[in-house]
Motif scaffolding. Sequence first.
Motif, mmCIF file in Angstrom:
data_model
loop_
_atom_site.group_PDB
_atom_site.id
_atom_site.type_symbol
_atom_site.label_atom_id
_atom_site.label_comp_id
_atom_site.label_asym_id
_atom_site.label_seq_id
_atom_site.Cartn_x
_atom_site.Cartn_y
_atom_site.Cartn_z
ATOM 1 N N SER A 85 0.835 -1.208 0.000
ATOM 2 C CA SER A 85 0.000 0.000 0.000
ATOM 3 C C SER A 85 0.870 1.258 0.000
ATOM 4 O O SER A 85 0.571 2.221 -0.722
ATOM 5 C CB SER A 85 -0.926 0.001 1.217
ATOM 6 O OG SER A 85 -0.194 0.143 2.430
ATOM 7 N N VAL A 170 -8.215 3.336 3.242
ATOM 8 C CA VAL A 170 -8.938 3.038 2.004
ATOM 9 C C VAL A 170 -10.318 3.687 2.021
ATOM 10 O O VAL A 170 -10.743 4.328 1.045
ATOM 11 C CB VAL A 170 -9.052 1.509 1.804
ATOM 12 C CG1 VAL A 170 -10.045 1.184 0.695
ATOM 13 C CG2 VAL A 170 -7.687 0.907 1.491
ATOM 14 N N VAL A 174 -11.534 6.865 -0.513
ATOM 15 C CA VAL A 174 -12.169 6.063 -1.562
ATOM 16 C C VAL A 174 -12.525 6.903 -2.783
ATOM 17 O O VAL A 174 -12.564 6.383 -3.916
ATOM 18 C CB VAL A 174 -13.419 5.346 -0.999
ATOM 19 C CG1 VAL A 174 -14.523 6.352 -0.676
ATOM 20 C CG2 VAL A 174 -13.911 4.276 -1.966
ATOM 21 N N ALA A 179 -8.821 3.289 -8.305
ATOM 22 C CA ALA A 179 -9.555 2.075 -7.931
ATOM 23 C C ALA A 179 -8.616 0.887 -7.751
ATOM 24 O O ALA A 179 -8.848 0.041 -6.870
ATOM 25 C CB ALA A 179 -10.610 1.771 -8.992
ATOM 26 N N TRP A 180 -7.561 0.802 -8.577
ATOM 27 C CA TRP A 180 -6.665 -0.352 -8.463
ATOM 28 C C TRP A 180 -5.953 -0.368 -7.113
ATOM 29 O O TRP A 180 -5.772 -1.429 -6.512
ATOM 30 C CB TRP A 180 -5.646 -0.361 -9.608
ATOM 31 C CG TRP A 180 -4.608 0.723 -9.562
ATOM 32 C CD1 TRP A 180 -4.645 1.922 -10.209
ATOM 33 C CD2 TRP A 180 -3.374 0.705 -8.821
ATOM 34 N NE1 TRP A 180 -3.526 2.669 -9.928
ATOM 35 C CE2 TRP A 180 -2.721 1.939 -9.080
ATOM 36 C CE3 TRP A 180 -2.760 -0.216 -7.989
ATOM 37 C CZ2 TRP A 180 -1.497 2.278 -8.518
ATOM 38 C CZ3 TRP A 180 -1.524 0.108 -7.420
ATOM 39 C CH2 TRP A 180 -0.906 1.337 -7.682
ATOM 40 N N LEU A 182 -7.078 1.064 -4.285
ATOM 41 C CA LEU A 182 -8.087 0.784 -3.261
ATOM 42 C C LEU A 182 -8.381 -0.714 -3.188
ATOM 43 O O LEU A 182 -8.451 -1.295 -2.101
ATOM 44 C CB LEU A 182 -9.368 1.561 -3.566
ATOM 45 C CG LEU A 182 -9.260 3.089 -3.531
ATOM 46 C CD1 LEU A 182 -10.533 3.713 -4.103
ATOM 47 C CD2 LEU A 182 -9.020 3.574 -2.114
ATOM 48 N N ALA A 183 -8.545 -1.345 -4.366
ATOM 49 C CA ALA A 183 -8.874 -2.770 -4.390
ATOM 50 C C ALA A 183 -7.711 -3.613 -3.883
ATOM 51 O O ALA A 183 -7.900 -4.537 -3.076
ATOM 52 C CB ALA A 183 -9.245 -3.182 -5.810
ATOM 53 N N LEU A 184 -6.505 -3.302 -4.341
ATOM 54 C CA LEU A 184 -5.325 -4.084 -3.945
ATOM 55 C C LEU A 184 -5.037 -3.933 -2.462
ATOM 56 O O LEU A 184 -4.858 -4.937 -1.748
ATOM 57 C CB LEU A 184 -4.115 -3.650 -4.772
ATOM 58 C CG LEU A 184 -2.794 -4.381 -4.471
ATOM 59 C CD1 LEU A 184 -2.933 -5.870 -4.739
ATOM 60 C CD2 LEU A 184 -1.659 -3.781 -5.298
ATOM 61 N N GLY A 186 -7.037 -2.836 -0.046
ATOM 62 C CA GLY A 186 -8.138 -3.355 0.764
ATOM 63 C C GLY A 186 -8.147 -4.873 0.825
ATOM 64 O O GLY A 186 -8.360 -5.461 1.896
ATOM 65 N N ALA A 187 -7.889 -5.523 -0.323
ATOM 66 C CA ALA A 187 -7.896 -6.981 -0.356
ATOM 67 C C ALA A 187 -6.749 -7.560 0.470
ATOM 68 O O ALA A 187 -6.935 -8.517 1.241
ATOM 69 C CB ALA A 187 -7.800 -7.466 -1.805
#
Length: 289
Positions: A85, A170, A174, A179-180, A182-184, A186-187
């Motif tokens: 991150s 995140v 937001v 988006a990439w 945030l998704a990476l 967060g996951a």
Amino acid sequence: MSWIGEFEEELRRRGVRAATRRRLLDEFSDHIACEQEVRIELTRLGAAREIAGQYAEELATDETRHAALGGFAALALAAIALLVSQAGLGRIGYPGFNHGTTTPLAVIAILAMVVGSQLALVAGTLAAWRALRRRREPTLPSAEIALIQRRTRLGIAAGLTTTAGILLYVVNFVNVLPAWWLALSGALAALASGALVAAWRTNARSAATVSLAPGPAGDVFDDLPPLRALRAHPLRLVTLATLTVGAAMTVVVWHAEHSLIEGLERGGFEALALAACFALFGRAIGARR
């Protein structure tokens, strides 16, 4: 009460889990049924409780070591989530405190990541190192087992604080960050959080088995022999650690941000955070008496 009954009662009193108790009872029942001489030997007064106690102490030792190493593995996932991150933010550019949903949420998230990650690194590493260093011992003193469990518990809690900080970051940004990212982020944070929760449960189960083995717990100076000269002077230890961490962070941020002022600010914060953690958790991890 029969020998088997006394054996089972002692295992129950020591907190040995039901599945493990059944396995041990089955093994000893078969052994006694097959060997009459063994029956005579095992029915001596006090033997059942002694043998059950020995099994409990070995189980407590083994479970605690596995929990410490499992906790360290889960913390490694949290570290990966944090590094990915932050590396992503380095490429994108760090958003300002007031560019997200709320400034207080951004501050809380950053504090959770900075302080939580440092505490997780220290406590989790000390727990895993003690577990590895004492891996050849069949049983450890109950005080030492408790020390490893405290370190593991504190490291996992700090790791969860770190991953919670990532998730809060995140949520707060937001509508600002790609988006990439945030998704990476967060996951990875969610995956690490799940691993840390599982490691917490494993450590809690290890603490349920009661060991009464005598002996000292040891301290951080046993784990790090070069520091033993500071054992009688814990304030010197925290002063040395604070100055080292503060100076190192100042140099790193100065080089990365090309700003000595920002380096001094970040280094000073890191030093204060370390001193505060030492005051709050130094006794729990065996850094001071």
